[in-house]
Each structure stands twice: as C-alpha cells, then as structure tokens.
Design a protein around this motif. Structure first.
Motif, short mmCIF file in Angstrom:
data_model
loop_
_atom_site.label_atom_id
_atom_site.label_comp_id
_atom_site.label_asym_id
_atom_site.label_seq_id
_atom_site.Cartn_x
_atom_site.Cartn_y
_atom_site.Cartn_z
N GLU A 79 0.86 -1.18 0.00
CA GLU A 79 0.00 0.00 0.00
C GLU A 79 0.91 1.23 0.00
O GLU A 79 1.64 1.46 0.97
N GLY A 80 0.87 1.97 -1.09
CA GLY A 80 1.70 3.17 -1.18
C GLY A 80 3.18 2.83 -1.12
O GLY A 80 3.66 1.97 -1.85
N ASP A 81 3.90 3.50 -0.21
CA ASP A 81 5.34 3.27 -0.09
C ASP A 81 5.68 2.14 0.87
O ASP A 81 6.85 1.88 1.14
N ARG A 82 4.67 1.45 1.40
CA ARG A 82 4.89 0.34 2.36
C ARG A 82 4.59 -1.00 1.70
O ARG A 82 3.59 -1.16 1.02
N VAL A 83 5.49 -1.94 1.94
CA VAL A 83 5.30 -3.31 1.45
C VAL A 83 5.60 -4.25 2.61
O VAL A 83 6.63 -4.12 3.27
N VAL A 84 4.67 -5.17 2.87
CA VAL A 84 4.80 -6.14 3.96
C VAL A 84 5.01 -7.53 3.37
O VAL A 84 4.30 -7.93 2.45
N VAL A 85 6.01 -8.23 3.89
CA VAL A 85 6.33 -9.57 3.39
C VAL A 85 6.33 -10.55 4.55
O VAL A 85 6.98 -10.33 5.57
N LEU A 86 5.60 -11.64 4.37
CA LEU A 86 5.63 -12.77 5.31
C LEU A 86 6.45 -13.86 4.65
O LEU A 86 6.20 -14.24 3.50
N PHE A 87 7.47 -14.36 5.37
CA PHE A 87 8.30 -15.41 4.80
C PHE A 87 9.00 -16.18 5.90
O PHE A 87 8.96 -15.80 7.08
N SER A 88 9.63 -17.27 5.52
CA SER A 88 10.39 -18.09 6.45
C SER A 88 11.78 -18.31 5.87
O SER A 88 12.01 -18.10 4.67
N GLY A 89 12.68 -18.74 6.72
CA GLY A 89 14.03 -19.04 6.27
C GLY A 89 14.57 -20.22 7.04
O GLY A 89 14.10 -20.53 8.14
N ASP A 90 15.58 -20.87 6.47
CA ASP A 90 16.14 -22.05 7.11
C ASP A 90 17.60 -22.20 6.71
O ASP A 90 17.94 -22.07 5.52
N VAL A 91 18.45 -22.45 7.72
CA VAL A 91 19.87 -22.68 7.47
C VAL A 91 20.47 -23.34 8.71
O VAL A 91 20.08 -23.02 9.83
N PRO A 92 21.40 -24.27 8.53
CA PRO A 92 22.13 -24.79 9.70
C PRO A 92 23.21 -23.78 10.10
O PRO A 92 23.78 -23.10 9.24
N THR A 93 23.50 -23.71 11.39
CA THR A 93 24.58 -22.84 11.85
C THR A 93 25.85 -23.66 12.02
O THR A 93 25.80 -24.89 12.12
N LYS A 94 26.98 -22.98 12.06
CA LYS A 94 28.26 -23.65 12.28
C LYS A 94 28.32 -24.30 13.66
O LYS A 94 29.08 -25.22 13.88
N ALA A 95 27.48 -23.82 14.58
CA ALA A 95 27.40 -24.39 15.92
C ALA A 95 26.51 -25.63 15.97
O ALA A 95 26.29 -26.20 17.03
N GLY A 96 25.98 -26.05 14.81
CA GLY A 96 25.17 -27.25 14.75
C GLY A 96 23.71 -27.06 15.10
O GLY A 96 22.99 -28.03 15.34
N LYS A 97 23.25 -25.81 15.12
CA LYS A 97 21.84 -25.54 15.42
C LYS A 97 21.10 -25.21 14.13
O LYS A 97 21.70 -24.85 13.13
N ARG A 98 19.81 -25.35 14.20
CA ARG A 98 18.97 -25.04 13.04
C ARG A 98 18.41 -23.64 13.23
O ARG A 98 17.81 -23.35 14.27
N TYR A 99 18.60 -22.78 12.27
CA TYR A 99 18.03 -21.43 12.33
C TYR A 99 16.92 -21.37 11.28
O TYR A 99 17.15 -21.10 10.12
N ASN A 100 15.72 -21.71 11.72
CA ASN A 100 14.55 -21.77 10.82
C ASN A 100 13.51 -20.78 11.34
O ASN A 100 12.54 -21.16 11.97
N ASN A 101 13.73 -19.53 11.04
CA ASN A 101 12.90 -18.45 11.58
C ASN A 101 11.76 -18.10 10.64
O ASN A 101 11.77 -18.45 9.46
N ARG A 102 10.77 -17.43 11.20
CA ARG A 102 9.65 -16.86 10.43
C ARG A 102 9.71 -15.35 10.61
O ARG A 102 10.04 -14.87 11.70
N TYR A 103 9.40 -14.63 9.55
CA TYR A 103 9.57 -13.18 9.55
C TYR A 103 8.36 -12.44 9.01
O TYR A 103 7.64 -12.95 8.16
N CYS A 104 8.25 -11.21 9.47
CA CYS A 104 7.38 -10.23 8.84
C CYS A 104 8.27 -9.00 8.65
O CYS A 104 8.78 -8.42 9.61
N TYR A 105 8.52 -8.65 7.39
CA TYR A 105 9.30 -7.46 7.05
C TYR A 105 8.32 -6.38 6.62
O TYR A 105 7.42 -6.63 5.81
N VAL A 106 8.51 -5.18 7.14
CA VAL A 106 7.75 -4.03 6.71
C VAL A 106 8.74 -3.06 6.06
O VAL A 106 9.60 -2.49 6.74
N TYR A 107 8.65 -2.96 4.75
CA TYR A 107 9.52 -2.08 3.98
C TYR A 107 8.87 -0.71 3.81
O TYR A 107 7.65 -0.63 3.65
N ARG A 108 9.69 0.34 3.80
CA ARG A 108 9.28 1.65 3.29
C ARG A 108 10.24 1.98 2.18
O ARG A 108 11.46 2.01 2.38
#
Length: 142
Positions: A79-108
């Motif tokens: 809407e106008g100059d704002r864009v909202v994105v819902l997404f997820s991401g996944d990657v293993p870390t070097k420490a052996g943990k799983r970083y599988n986060n969910r996000y909401c980005y609000v861009y201007r």
C-alpha cells in the motif's frame, strides 16, 4: 514510484532471496537505509546506513551459517510506499543448530530503494540458535 512498482521491487528482491541470492536485496538498499530488528535480543536495534547494515548485521549473521540461507516467501502486501512480506528461512549454523525463523518485514520504499525496513521475528529462536553479533565479530578479528 507507486504501489504496483514498490510491490514489484520487493517481489523481485524476495524472488532472488528465495533462490539464495541476497545481492539484489543489498543493491536495493538506499545508502542511508535503516533496518530495525524488533525485540530485546543482542541483535535487536536499528542499523543505520548501508555500510552498517552490511558490517554490523549481515556479515556477522551470515558468518554463523554453515550453508546457504534458503527463504520461502509466502505473501506480499503493498500500500503506497509500504510493502509487507511474510516469509520463512532455514539454514544450519556452524554451531550445529537449526536457524529456521519466520519473519514479517515491513519495507518503506523511496525512489526505487529500500529506505526503511522493520523486521519482526522469533526472538527466542535468535537467542537459542545465534551468537551475539559482538561475539561473532570478535571471533573473526582474532
């Protein structure tokens, strides 16, 4: 730029992120962009300027990943100059943990560039899976 143009730009950014290519995202940042990470984690603050975003946020973050970061865009709303994105991401870390986060980005957006970004994410997962950015920077300095 109008709503349609702004949504198309963010769609292009996330299409590339979903392929593992973050360069389009970085290239789309205005030199004076700000990126605010909500919450109370060691990562949570406002990063001001493209250089600070790269050096204080992206480099320490990606240094912890053991493989390519894969995202999956679910929805983009504009809407106008704002864009909202819902997404997820996944990657293993070097420490052996799983970083599988969910996000909401609000861009201007302004003038075809990302001027401001506010990120909402699973802060408990950040605390569990990632080292603090200062610890990452210190580890690479020695």
């Amino acid at each position: 730029m109008n709503t349609i143009d702004n949504k198309a730009l963010v769609q292009r950014i996330h299409d590339e992120l979903d392929k593992g290519n973050g360069q389009v995202f970085v290239d789309s940042l205005a030199d004076d962009a700000s990126w605010k990470l909500e919450g109370s984690t060691a990562w949570s603050r406002t990063y001001r300027g493209k250089k600070a975003i790269r050096e204080e946020l992206l480099n320490p973050l990606f240094a912890q990943f053991a493989g390519p970061y894969v995202s999956k865009t679910e929805r983009i709303i504009a809407e106008g100059d704002r864009v909202v994105v819902l997404f997820s991401g996944d990657v293993p870390t070097k420490a052996g943990k799983r970083y599988n986060n969910r996000y909401c980005y609000v861009y201007r957006l302004e003038g075809g560039k990302v001027k401001e970004l506010t990120e909402y994410f699973d802060t408990a997962l950040v605390q569990e899976a990632l080292q603090a950015p200062s610890a990452t920077v210190a580890a690479h300095a020695g």
